[in-house]
Design a protein around this motif. Structure first.
Motif, PDB file in Angstrom:
ATOM      1  N   TRP A   1      70.958  33.899  -6.021  1.00  0.00           N
ATOM      2  CA  TRP A   1      71.109  34.613  -4.741  1.00  0.00           C
ATOM      3  C   TRP A   1      70.039  34.168  -3.745  1.00  0.00           C
ATOM      4  O   TRP A   1      70.330  33.877  -2.588  1.00  0.00           O
ATOM      5  N   LEU A   2      68.796  34.120  -4.205  1.00  0.00           N
ATOM      6  CA  LEU A   2      67.689  33.758  -3.321  1.00  0.00           C
ATOM      7  C   LEU A   2      67.844  32.327  -2.811  1.00  0.00           C
ATOM      8  O   LEU A   2      67.675  32.059  -1.608  1.00  0.00           O
ATOM      9  N   PHE A   3      68.183  31.402  -3.710  1.00  0.00           N
ATOM     10  CA  PHE A   3      68.292  29.996  -3.309  1.00  0.00           C
ATOM     11  C   PHE A   3      69.475  29.782  -2.376  1.00  0.00           C
ATOM     12  O   PHE A   3      69.410  28.945  -1.467  1.00  0.00           O
TER      13      PHE A   3
ATOM     14  N   LEU B   1      69.654  26.373  -0.524  1.00  0.00           N
ATOM     15  CA  LEU B   1      69.318  25.420  -1.573  1.00  0.00           C
ATOM     16  C   LEU B   1      70.374  25.506  -2.672  1.00  0.00           C
ATOM     17  O   LEU B   1      70.939  26.571  -2.914  1.00  0.00           O
ATOM     18  N   PRO B   2      70.647  24.395  -3.368  1.00  0.00           N
ATOM     19  CA  PRO B   2      71.735  24.373  -4.348  1.00  0.00           C
ATOM     20  C   PRO B   2      71.436  25.233  -5.582  1.00  0.00           C
ATOM     21  O   PRO B   2      70.266  25.393  -5.964  1.00  0.00           O
ATOM     22  N   PRO B   3      72.481  25.755  -6.225  1.00  0.00           N
ATOM     23  CA  PRO B   3      72.287  26.593  -7.418  1.00  0.00           C
ATOM     24  C   PRO B   3      71.581  25.867  -8.554  1.00  0.00           C
ATOM     25  O   PRO B   3      70.925  26.503  -9.381  1.00  0.00           O
TER      26      PRO B   3
ATOM     27  N   PHE C   1      64.614  26.698 -11.645  1.00  0.00           N
ATOM     28  CA  PHE C   1      63.548  27.667 -11.359  1.00  0.00           C
ATOM     29  C   PHE C   1      63.578  28.813 -12.367  1.00  0.00           C
ATOM     30  O   PHE C   1      62.532  29.257 -12.856  1.00  0.00           O
ATOM     31  N   CYS C   2      64.795  29.268 -12.685  1.00  0.00           N
ATOM     32  CA  CYS C   2      64.946  30.350 -13.670  1.00  0.00           C
ATOM     33  C   CYS C   2      64.415  29.908 -15.034  1.00  0.00           C
ATOM     34  O   CYS C   2      63.756  30.672 -15.735  1.00  0.00           O
TER      35      CYS C   2
ATOM     36  N   ALA D   1      69.372  38.494 -15.436  1.00  0.00           N
ATOM     37  CA  ALA D   1      68.926  39.121 -14.184  1.00  0.00           C
ATOM     38  C   ALA D   1      68.120  38.133 -13.340  1.00  0.00           C
ATOM     39  O   ALA D   1      68.304  38.042 -12.115  1.00  0.00           O
ATOM     40  N   VAL D   2      67.245  37.364 -13.995  1.00  0.00           N
ATOM     41  CA  VAL D   2      66.455  36.361 -13.270  1.00  0.00           C
ATOM     42  C   VAL D   2      67.366  35.289 -12.694  1.00  0.00           C
ATOM     43  O   VAL D   2      67.175  34.831 -11.556  1.00  0.00           O
ATOM     44  N   ALA D   3      68.393  34.879 -13.468  1.00  0.00           N
ATOM     45  CA  ALA D   3      69.326  33.846 -12.993  1.00  0.00           C
ATOM     46  C   ALA D   3      70.099  34.337 -11.775  1.00  0.00           C
ATOM     47  O   ALA D   3      70.243  33.607 -10.781  1.00  0.00           O
ATOM     48  N   VAL D   4      70.602  35.573 -11.829  1.00  0.00           N
ATOM     49  CA  VAL D   4      71.350  36.124 -10.698  1.00  0.00           C
ATOM     50  C   VAL D   4      70.466  36.194  -9.453  1.00  0.00           C
ATOM     51  O   VAL D   4      70.864  35.786  -8.352  1.00  0.00           O
ATOM     52  N   ALA D   5      69.254  36.714  -9.634  1.00  0.00           N
ATOM     53  CA  ALA D   5      68.338  36.840  -8.491  1.00  0.00           C
ATOM     54  C   ALA D   5      67.963  35.465  -7.937  1.00  0.00           C
ATOM     55  O   ALA D   5      67.875  35.277  -6.717  1.00  0.00           O
TER      56      ALA D   5
END
Length: 657
Positions: free
Chosen positions: A20-22, A27-29, A35-36, A13-17
């Motif tokens: 999406w935010l970046f 900003l690149p994935p 960050f995750c 869930a943190v990775a998906v969010a």
């Protein structure tokens, strides 16, 4: 077990969010995954008691990344660009490595660690730079090609670096030179084995697999080949990534290259995301907060020194100053493989955790700045050489060339259809201008001398720039219904007398496009069918005048006789198309049916939103039965309409509901 499962769900869930935010802030994935990892690491959420347990799966991401890199590695391209690759690329790599080795040793870092630090900083981000230049449509310019040449050599240099890192960790019991010599011998043996297998065995294996036409088998075989090659090099005491790279390289020249790349991409992206998450977990926030000033100082020093070194390397090989400066600003960040090598060095205790965290911090900050640096690189380069600002060959220059054009055709969308139309217009000496939103296509087309704008056709300023008030026709070729509707409504409101021709692949959208203001809608599938019928009629001996009359009649009637079809077992019936497709359906009038004994005019079937296309009675077909005809048992009534309406009409005819 339940706790681990819950933590994995939280991590996903943190990775998906994060991704999406970046992406929303351009900003690149890769940064999102880092960050995750920082969030999931021991200093914050602490989702995993032993983050190193995920390292095995994460390393598979590196394996698949190197396999993909091998597939994309082009020996002919490298030979064609050899001066730039082995000149500027090698120069940049050596000079940057030596410069940061010296700085590291001055700061008290040992020789093995200094070599690793210099190598880490010398690498740049292939993924971010290539994607950004591609999105900007400047990938084929000279300064971008210089950057690509340097990146190509860096990617090539990663392979020996992955071999050298474990060797640098060896103690004094065995000399480094002997260890390198032994690794070279092992490497030659591995290369010989893999190249032999790639030349004589793998083509036959993939040919056999391809003939089975089973996607799952092809994917499994691809994964198996990559992992077996990685396992072979690992058994020789070399890096798994080296074997994956060699496997990809030997398959890169095969006919299955693009399919292999497409099959491996989902696994590569997911596992690479996991790898960068584990890298983020390694970041010690306590160390970072304690040395944040060193991180900022290191970032500034790295960006400045790398830009200058790339400029010097380019100057040594006769690269124009402006191109060299621009390439320097594009490539002054750390790269994806910098994290790979840093993680490997920390695992082998060559770098301390504190130094690893510092390098990771500098790398993340530099990659975050990369999109902005790439975008502004040309402006910075012009300022460095005091060159007058020269606009990129874009809308302003095109407008200047064609500001007096009138009675021209405006083509919106320059894909396959738009380009085909433009060639025929050119052959008839009919002037035209094009607007397209794909920067790469615009750049390629402009380089070939095509009058193409970059822009969004939904903006009034863009329409005025192409002289829409002086045009005699607008042609919309892109297959995006909502966008086409918006453009038609805008043009018809501002220039109501301007003819608008629209191409669509969806014949069920025709009425909406006409209502929006289109003068003529050309449904691609129906028009193709009409041309096919014309050829059949011509070869059947029908006079051409009669064929042309039939074609004109169908077009004038908006292809009325060609709408609707009998659905079959393989007909796609997605939820989206349920209320858009037009079906033909044969309703058999039973003896006890509601419609038996009633006239068509009394039944008023049309009120259900369907049309009567024909009637079959006693094996005699009537294309347009009279409305006063009374239905009898055994009649077959052919109706057309949208699926749900056809169902309701049939129920009404049979049951009267």
């Amino acid at each position: 077990m339940h706790g681990i499962f819950a933590n994995i769900l939280i991590l996903m869930a943190v990775a998906v969010a994060s991704v999406w935010l970046f992406k929303r802030i351009n900003l690149p994935p890769i940064l999102a995954y880092l960050f995750c990892g920082i969030l999931a690491g021991p200093d914050l959420l602490a989702l995993f008691e032993h983050p190193e347990d995920m390292q095995t799966f994460a390393e598979l991401g590196v394996v698949f990344l190197l396999f993909s890199l091998g597939l994309e590695f082009s020996l002919p391209k490298m030979i064609a660009m050899r001066q730039m690759v082995f000149g500027v690329g090698l120069g940049q790599m050596l000079l940057t490595t030596l410069a940061f080795m010296g700085i590291s040793m001055l700061l008290g870092v040992g020789l093995p660690a200094a070599i690793i630090v210099g190598s880490i900083v010398a690498l740049s981000s292939t993924a971010i730079v290539i994607k950004q230049t591609n999105d900007m449509g400047i990938l084929n310019t000279s300064r971008a090609q210089m950057a690509v040449s340097i990146l190509l050599f860096q990617d090539l240099a990663v392979v020996p670096l992955l071999i050298v890192v474990p060797l640098l960790a060896m103690d004094g019991g065995q000399s480094l030179s002997m260890a390198i010599a032994l690794s070279i011998v092992k490497g030659i043996v591995v290369v010989f084995i893999l190249m032999s297998v790639g030349k004589w065995i793998l083509p036959r294996v993939f040919t056999e697999v391809a003939q089975t036409r089973t996607d799952e088998l092809f994917v499994l075989t691809t994964i198996l080949v990559a992992l077996m090659a990685a396992g072979l090099t690992y058994s020789f005491g070399l890096s798994m990534a080296l074997g994956a790279f060699l496997a990809g390289m030997m398959l890169g020249e095969s006919q299955y290259k693009y399919q292999l790349e497409a099959d491996i991409r989902p696994f590569r992206d997911i596992l690479m995301g996991l790898f960068f998450i584990t890298i983020g977990m390694r970041l010690n926030l306590t160390d970072l907060l304690a040395q944040w000033h060193w991180a900022l100082l290191g970032l500034a020093a790295m960006l400045l020194i790398k830009v200058i070194i790339i400029r010097l390397a380019g100057g040594l090989f006769g690269v124009p100053k402006e191109d060299a400066w621009a390439a320097g600003f594009k490539l002054c960040q750390m790269g994806e493989f910098s994290f790979v090598i840093a993680a490997l060095a920390v695992d082998h205790n060559i770098l301390s955790t504190q130094v690893g965290s510092l390098i990771l911090s500098i790398g993340i900050l530099s990659m975050a700045m990369t999109p902005w640096l790439v975008t502004r690189s040309s402006d910075f380069a012009k300022r460095m050489v005091n060159a007058p600002p020269v606009e990129f060959e874009g809308n302003d220059s095109v407008a200047a060339k064609h500001e007096l054009m009138h009675d021209h055709v405006i083509i919106m969308g320059f894909g396959r259809v738009g380009q085909s139309v433009s060639r025929l217009l050119k052959s008839e000496a009919i002037p035209y201008l094009v607007v397209d939103a794909d920067p790469v296509r615009v750049q390629e087309s402009q380089s070939a001398g095509q009058p193409v704008y970059f822009g969004d056709v939904r903006q009034n300023d863009i329409l005025k720039a192409v002289g829409i008030e002086r045009a005699k026709l607008v042609l919309i070729t892109f297959d995006e219904h909502n966008k086409a509707m918006a453009v038609i409504q805008l043009i018809s409101s501002l220039y109501p007398d301007l003819p608008i021709v629209v191409r669509t692949r969806k014949d069920y959208r025709m009425s909406e496009l006409y209502k929006a203001g289109a003068s003529q809608v050309v449904p691609e599938i129906l028009e193709g069918s009409l041309m096919l019928v014309s050829q059949v009629l011509h070869l059947s001996g029908i006079p051409m005048s009669r064929i042309l009359k039939r074609v004109r009649k169908e077009r004038k009637g908006h292809y009325g006789n060609m709408h609707g079809f009998f659905p079959g077992e393989t007909t796609e019936l997605s939820y989206e198309k349920q209320d858009k497709l037009e079906f033909l359906h044969a309703v058999v009038v039973a003896p006890n049916a509601y419609a038996t004994g009633k006239a068509l005019v009394d039944l008023n079937v049309n009120r259900s939103g369907v049309k009567i296309k024909g009637l079959r009675r006693d094996n005699i077909e009537m294309e347009s039965p009279p409305m006063n005809m009374v239905l009898r048992a055994g009649d077959v009534l052919v109706i057309s309409g949208k699926p749900r309406r056809v169902e309701r009409a049939e129920r009404y005819l049979l049951e009267g509901d």
